[in-house]
Design an enzyme around this catalytic site. Structure first.
Site, PDB file in Angstrom:
ATOM      1  N   ASP A  38      -4.570  -6.726  -8.546  1.00  0.00           N
ATOM      2  CA  ASP A  38      -5.619  -5.810  -8.966  1.00  0.00           C
ATOM      3  C   ASP A  38      -5.644  -5.686 -10.486  1.00  0.00           C
ATOM      4  O   ASP A  38      -4.624  -5.906 -11.153  1.00  0.00           O
ATOM      5  CB  ASP A  38      -5.387  -4.421  -8.364  1.00  0.00           C
ATOM      6  CG  ASP A  38      -5.612  -4.395  -6.861  1.00  0.00           C
ATOM      7  OD1 ASP A  38      -6.305  -5.287  -6.351  1.00  0.00           O
ATOM      8  OD2 ASP A  38      -5.098  -3.471  -6.203  1.00  0.00           O
ATOM      9  N   TYR A  66       8.013  -6.650  -6.461  1.00  0.00           N
ATOM     10  CA  TYR A  66       7.269  -5.813  -7.397  1.00  0.00           C
ATOM     11  C   TYR A  66       8.147  -4.712  -7.980  1.00  0.00           C
ATOM     12  O   TYR A  66       9.152  -4.313  -7.380  1.00  0.00           O
ATOM     13  CB  TYR A  66       6.091  -5.125  -6.684  1.00  0.00           C
ATOM     14  CG  TYR A  66       5.040  -6.037  -6.128  1.00  0.00           C
ATOM     15  CD1 TYR A  66       3.947  -6.424  -6.900  1.00  0.00           C
ATOM     16  CD2 TYR A  66       5.119  -6.503  -4.811  1.00  0.00           C
ATOM     17  CE1 TYR A  66       2.964  -7.248  -6.373  1.00  0.00           C
ATOM     18  CE2 TYR A  66       4.139  -7.336  -4.286  1.00  0.00           C
ATOM     19  CZ  TYR A  66       3.063  -7.696  -5.074  1.00  0.00           C
ATOM     20  OH  TYR A  66       2.093  -8.514  -4.553  1.00  0.00           O
ATOM     21  N   ASP A  80      -4.489   4.874  -6.174  1.00  0.00           N
ATOM     22  CA  ASP A  80      -3.904   4.576  -7.481  1.00  0.00           C
ATOM     23  C   ASP A  80      -4.622   5.400  -8.545  1.00  0.00           C
ATOM     24  O   ASP A  80      -5.562   6.159  -8.236  1.00  0.00           O
ATOM     25  CB  ASP A  80      -3.947   3.076  -7.796  1.00  0.00           C
ATOM     26  CG  ASP A  80      -5.360   2.514  -7.886  1.00  0.00           C
ATOM     27  OD1 ASP A  80      -6.286   3.240  -8.270  1.00  0.00           O
ATOM     28  OD2 ASP A  80      -5.551   1.325  -7.573  1.00  0.00           O
ATOM     29  N   ARG A 171      -0.205   0.079  -2.896  1.00  0.00           N
ATOM     30  CA  ARG A 171      -0.962   1.343  -2.974  1.00  0.00           C
ATOM     31  C   ARG A 171      -0.845   2.128  -1.672  1.00  0.00           C
ATOM     32  O   ARG A 171      -0.791   3.368  -1.683  1.00  0.00           O
ATOM     33  CB  ARG A 171      -2.429   1.059  -3.270  1.00  0.00           C
ATOM     34  CG  ARG A 171      -2.708   0.601  -4.676  1.00  0.00           C
ATOM     35  CD  ARG A 171      -4.189   0.370  -4.892  1.00  0.00           C
ATOM     36  NE  ARG A 171      -4.665  -0.823  -4.212  1.00  0.00           N
ATOM     37  CZ  ARG A 171      -5.786  -0.887  -3.483  1.00  0.00           C
ATOM     38  NH1 ARG A 171      -6.521   0.205  -3.320  1.00  0.00           N
ATOM     39  NH2 ARG A 171      -6.160  -2.017  -2.930  1.00  0.00           N
TER      40      ARG A 171
END
Length: 285
Positions: A38, A66, A80, A171
């Site tokens: 994203d 991540y 988010d 998310r």
């Protein structure tokens, strides 16, 4: 040129932005990415160039790692910080309770995808419906969180590293964590650290840096597949550094490529009989 670029994507670039910049700069015919990020996210994005796009399926199912930061007490419609705030609540959680709740995500589970996502409904991405106020529920999808480490908590912000299976929405983890704690939450930053054997530390620092480096050194390497199995290590000399080790492993329909330098992997020939030819190009001028 046929191969892979490892790029450290900056925030506010879409994955397609990165693809188009590289494609335009070098006049490549075909460029694709091996997993979207994203615009809010940064970190590792792998680009397949020309004939290397045919090898993409070897990596699309791979795990990813991540680093994420999550703000407790605030929920948004996108889960988010880019979304509209839909709820606020006081945060009453101890660090111990928070860590226990985060570690509860370990293992296999079924995750509900976010409304703002690229998943398709009747041929259109969900985010197009969501932007118009139409929220489409998709069936929860099986995911697996394989590792969680380095959990920290300060000023109602928690952070940690995790390794997860394909299709995991970080998310949604932020959303579910907030719901489980009873205070809501949203993801405020995300960085991809690793995908398959490709590591962020081996990526070009910036999209602009990739586009600026047109000269490269390369060393052609050939290896053979015997009895449908291969395991080979190759040394290559990069500028201003010691020899770097590149490991290539082939078995059946799986290829593992790992290395410890800023290289483009240049696939000179597709699999042809029992022989594959590749080259390793130092992408730093």
């Amino acid at each position: 040129m046929n191969g892979f670029f490892l790029v450290n994507k900056e925030k506010n670039y879409t994955s397609n932005d990165v693809v188009q910049k590289i494609k335009k700069k070098f006049s490549f015919k075909k460029v694709g990415h091996l997993g979207t990020l994203d615009p809010i996210a940064e970190g590792l994005i792998i680009l397949a160039v020309n004939r290397a796009t045919k090898f993409s399926n070897f990596f699309l199912e791979s795990d990813k790692s991540y680093f994420v930061e999550i703000k407790l007490g605030i929920s948004t419609d996108t889960h988010d910080l880019t979304g509209q705030i839909v709820a606020k609540a006081p945060v009453k959680v101890t660090e111990k309770a928070l860590k226990n709740e985060i570690n509860n995500f370990l293992g296999a589970s079924f995750q509900k995808p976010p409304y703002f996502s690229a998943l398709k409904h009747k041929g259109r991405p969900l985010y197009e419906y969501a932007r118009k106020g139409e929220f489409i529920d998709k069936e929860p999808r099986r995911i697996e969180i394989k590792e969680i480490k380095n959990i920290t908590y300060k000023n109602e912000i928690c952070s940690f590293e995790l390794t997860c299976s394909k299709g995991t929405y970080i998310r949604s983890i932020a959303r579910d964590l907030g719901e489980n704690l009873g205070c809501g939450a949203n993801m405020i930053s995300l960085k991809r650290l690793k995908q398959h054997n490709f590591d962020l530390k081996n990526a070009i620092d910036r999209v602009s840096a990739v586009a600026a480096n047109e000269e490269s050194k390369s060393k052609a390497i050939k290896f053979c597949i015997e009895n449908n199995s291969l395991s080979l290590s190759v040394e290559s000399q990069s500028k201003g550094s010691a020899n770097e080790m590149i490991d290539v492993n082939y078995s059946g329909d799986k290829v593992d490529i790992g290395f410890n330098s800023k290289y483009i992997i240049d696939i000179c020939n597709e699999v042809d009989g029992d022989e594959i030819s590749i080259s390793l190009s130092d992408s730093i001028s």
